[in-house]
Design an enzyme around this catalytic site. Structure first.
Site, PDB file in Angstrom:
ATOM      1  CB  CYS A 158       4.291  -0.867  -0.312  1.00  0.00           C
ATOM      2  SG  CYS A 158       3.122  -0.035   0.739  1.00  0.00           S
ATOM      3  NE  ARG A 161       1.843   8.344   3.159  1.00  0.00           N
ATOM      4  CZ  ARG A 161       0.868   7.292   3.667  1.00  0.00           C
ATOM      5  NH1 ARG A 161      -0.250   7.687   4.092  1.00  0.00           N
ATOM      6  NH2 ARG A 161       1.311   6.244   3.797  1.00  0.00           N
ATOM      7  CD  GLN A 171       2.704   4.012   7.344  1.00  0.00           C
ATOM      8  OE1 GLN A 171       3.125   3.033   6.667  1.00  0.00           O
ATOM      9  NE2 GLN A 171       1.310   4.351   7.505  1.00  0.00           N
ATOM     10  CG  ASP A 214       4.700   0.172   6.339  1.00  0.00           C
ATOM     11  OD1 ASP A 214       3.887  -0.390   6.471  1.00  0.00           O
ATOM     12  OD2 ASP A 214       4.925   0.846   5.429  1.00  0.00           O
ATOM     13  CG  HIS A 228       4.596  -4.238   3.169  1.00  0.00           C
ATOM     14  ND1 HIS A 228       5.441  -3.223   3.688  1.00  0.00           N
ATOM     15  CD2 HIS A 228       3.481  -3.834   2.652  1.00  0.00           C
ATOM     16  CE1 HIS A 228       4.694  -2.174   3.040  1.00  0.00           C
ATOM     17  NE2 HIS A 228       3.535  -2.386   2.780  1.00  0.00           N
ATOM     18  CE  LYS A 253      -8.585   1.317   4.332  1.00  0.00           C
ATOM     19  NZ  LYS A 253      -8.040   2.543   4.703  1.00  0.00           N
TER      20      LYS A 253
END
Length: 648
Positions: free
Chosen positions: A337, A366, A384, A386, A388, A467
């Site tokens: 992000c 992580r 991911q 991912d 945005h 979410k």
RNA sequence: GCUGACGUAGCUCAAUUGGCAGAGCACCUGAUUUGUAAUCAGGCGGUUGCGAGUUCGAUUCUCGCCGUCAGCUCCA
């Protein structure tokens, strides 16, 4: 309080009985035989047992073994039977909670030494005796002082009793033979109703799920009304073990793990092929409306301080030592992000560009606690798919619909279905209540506009916004959280994201975080288990294996493999000095979709004899012209067909 | 991180009370040239996860560490 309650029977007839009447008496008045079959009753959808006095009226249904609502009642009673057995054999065991769960039940005990497998077997045998003794479940309602006396020797129960602060709340106990438990119910009539059950495992669990409290020994088991249902359940557990992605990953040579890199995946040649095919697929689907970018993996902590991760997520980040300063000023990114915000900030944006969708497949790290690591489903390094989305507030509804369709469409192409969960503000969060009200309201409205049903997960949102989670159910009925759509008003504020509106004024965009696969690692684990390693042709690392019967056909076979490869098929040649039987067996074990056998007949006619995966042993392979076979495999790959057709 | 179990050849597993660490598969070599779910023979392969300790002697007993698994907590 009304002295009577009115029950509405399924046929519409009304029955008025005094408050406090036992459901058992109501059922008996309908029919003696029904009473024998009855497990519990339902009043306005609320399940209650036959020995709990009626306190309110409503739609009244008698639940028998055929009703789905009865199973948790049986399993809850099974938990009590377990506790009864444990107390007999281990009188020192203090009792915790023993609820029914999705697939069975458990009961928590506090003991000085943990249970062994032998203990578990002994408990199961003792449970058998308790069921044969057919103790009735006797309900009693007691007041608080009395309850404290009764459970004086059970510290865990006494602690539970502290929760009863409302004097109007009814405290009830259930007794079966020698065992008394503080319990709300409902229960079956007697321990003899429990016939088909099995204890499955024991493990430790924190008292009340709190990692600061003591650990209890939890015993898991399952129970069913019918013997074949229990057997089916146990069979499914065995099947699941056979499909375990860790096992298949080794057998099919897809990936490995190594103690020198715990929680990180080594992808083999085959596994990498599979991985890349998935990335290609996502890329293809995101070709049109998305902008793929790549961003750094390592960042100065200033970024994480701005995003709030340094405070909330630092424990889970891998910090990197800076040699010059001697400080841990850098961290590997645990999510994409903030890097996407930096990209967004690099330019001024017009309202016309929105929604702007950045997508990235970068590697994330992580630092998960060691005990959480598990195969590919829980790793420390992953990627991911991912995304945005930067958008105007008035675009939320349309965008959520677009993303929801995108995600569900992706799952459908693997034959997976998903359930939607709407998750609201968690306790640990950023942003004020007004922001959360607004975010939850708009996301919920957007979700409802899709017309899809969803479940509510109160307090399960991200720390920056509510979410929608997508839980995928695999072929064994197990649910996995994969995709997510998260609405974020907080980070645009923190990072001062802006766009210029039609009015030439500066406005704040909203951000939506979206992932489809969750992570490629987890998604591949699920695909392996979902397909039991038998991937559809388009995903199979090796699509076709060509087997010449003898050396005489080796050259022809090699030439055919060349033609297949040139056509874009992942084909290989197995001309090893082994019997055909041996090579066919191995190809089958590796779950190669098609094995093309070439003997003299096929070589002469430019054909292959096609073995189709799943057609079983002793199948009669039909000869197919090489060109036809190639065309079929190509078509099957292109359409991403889920089942094999090219061999037919 | 917590509780418990486990860690032996590339893989799946053996090894009485502490006493020379084995088998099948895989791999290599040879024979065989195979018409549909494991052809035969021979061979290679081990500091028993790592490190201490007890013991004449440790795969076996004790402790520490690492990893894996089942859960708990956490989570994509």
């Amino acid at each position: 309080m009304d002295a009577d309650v009115t029950l509405v029977l399924p046929d519409g007839a009304e029955k008025v009985v005094p408050t406090g009447t036992l459901p058992a008496d109501v059922v008996r008045s309908i029919g003696e035989r029904l009473l024998l079959a009855a497990v519990a009753v339902s009043i306005d959808g609320e399940v209650q047992d036959l020995m709990t006095p009626l306190r309110k009226g409503g739609a009244f249904r008698v639940l028998t073994e055929r009703d789905a609502e009865s199973l948790p009642v049986l399993r809850h009673s099974a938990a009590h039977v377990l506790a009864t057995a444990v107390r007999r054999l281990r009188p020192d065991a203090k009792i915790g909670f023993g609820p029914a769960i999705d697939d069975g039940f458990y009961y928590d005990f506090e003991v000085t030494s943990p249970f062994t497998p032998d203990d578990i077997a002994a408990f199961e045998a003792e449970m058998r005796r308790v069921t044969q003794e057919k103790y009735p479940f006797v309900r009693a309602e007691v007041d608080l002082p009395e309850a404290r006396v009764r459970f004086a020797d059970d510290p865990l129960k006494l602690e539970r009793l502290d929760d009863f602060t409302d004097p109007a709340e009814i405290i009830s106990t259930y007794t079966d033979g020698p065992f008394v438990d503080l319990c709300r119910g409902p229960h079956v009539t007697d321990t003899g109703r429990l016939k088909h059950f099995k204890l499955l495992s024991s493990a430790a669990a924190y008292w009340r799920g709190d990692e600061k409290r003591q650990m209890l020994q939890r015993i898991y088991g399952t129970a069913f009304f019918k013997k074949d249902e229990l057997e089916q359940h146990l069979f499914r557990i065995e099947e699941a073990k056979k499909r375990d992605h860790r096992r298949l990953g080794k057998e099919l040579d897809l990936f490995m793990l190594h103690p020198y890199a715990p929680g990180a995946t080594f992808w083999t040649e085959r596994g990498t092929t599979l991985y890349n095919l998935l990335v290609d697929f996502v890329r293809e689907r995101q070709q049109r409306n998305f902008a793929e970018i790549k961003t750094p993996l390592l960042y100065n902590k200033a970024l994480w301080e701005q995003s709030g991760h340094w405070g909330k997520y630092k424990e889970n980040m891998f910090l990197v030592l800076d040699n010059e300063s001697g400080e841990h000023e850098f961290s590997l990114k645990p999510m994409n992000c903030p890097s996407h915000y930096l990209m967004y900030l690099a330019k001024k944006h017009s309202y016309r560009e929105l929604p702007k969708r950045f997508v990235t497949f970068d590697v994330l790290h992580r630092n998960e606690v060691t005990g959480a690591l598990s195969g590919l489903t829980r790793v420390r390094q992953f990627a991911q798919d991912d995304c945005h989305v930067f958008l105007r507030e008035d675009q939320i509804t349309e965008e959520v619909k677009f993303l929801t369709d995108f995600i569900l469409g992706y799952y459908e192409s693997f034959g997976l279905s998903a359930t939607l969960k709407f998750a609201t503000r968690p306790e640990q969060r950023v942003g004020d209540d007004a922001m959360w009200d607004r975010a939850e309201q708009s996301l919920r409205a957007a979700l409802e506009s899709t017309g899809r049903s969803y479940e509510l997960k109160e307090g399960d949102g991200a720390f920056y916004g509510p979410k929608i989670d997508f839980d995928v159910t695999d072929s064994l009925g197990r649910a996995w959280q994969l995709g997510t759509i998260q609405l974020d008003y907080a980070n645009p504020e923190r990072f001062d994201l802006t766009y210029t509106g039609e009015d030439n004024a500066t406005h704040r965009p909203v951000v939506i975080h979206r992932a489809v696969s969750g992570s490629f690692e987890r998604f591949i684990a699920i695909l392996i288990e979902h397909f039991a390693g038998a991937f559809p042709t388009w995903l199979a690392p090796e699509q076709v294996r060509v087997l010449p019967i003898s050396l005489d056909q080796a050259a022809v076979a090699a030439a055919i493999v060349e033609r297949m490869v040139a056509a874009g098929i992942r084909a290989s040649l197995d001309d090893r000095n082994e019997t055909l039987k041996y090579r066919v067996a191995e190809g089958a074990r590796m779950k190669v979709p098609y094995m093309c056998v070439i003997g003299r007949r096929e070589a002469d006619a430019d054909q292959v004899a096609v073995n189709t995966r799943g057609a079983g042993e002793g199948q009669k392979p039909a000869p197919v012209a090489v060109e036809d076979f190639i065309a079929r495999v190509i078509a099957e790959t292109k359409t991403r067909a889920l089942s094999l057709t090219a061999g037919a």
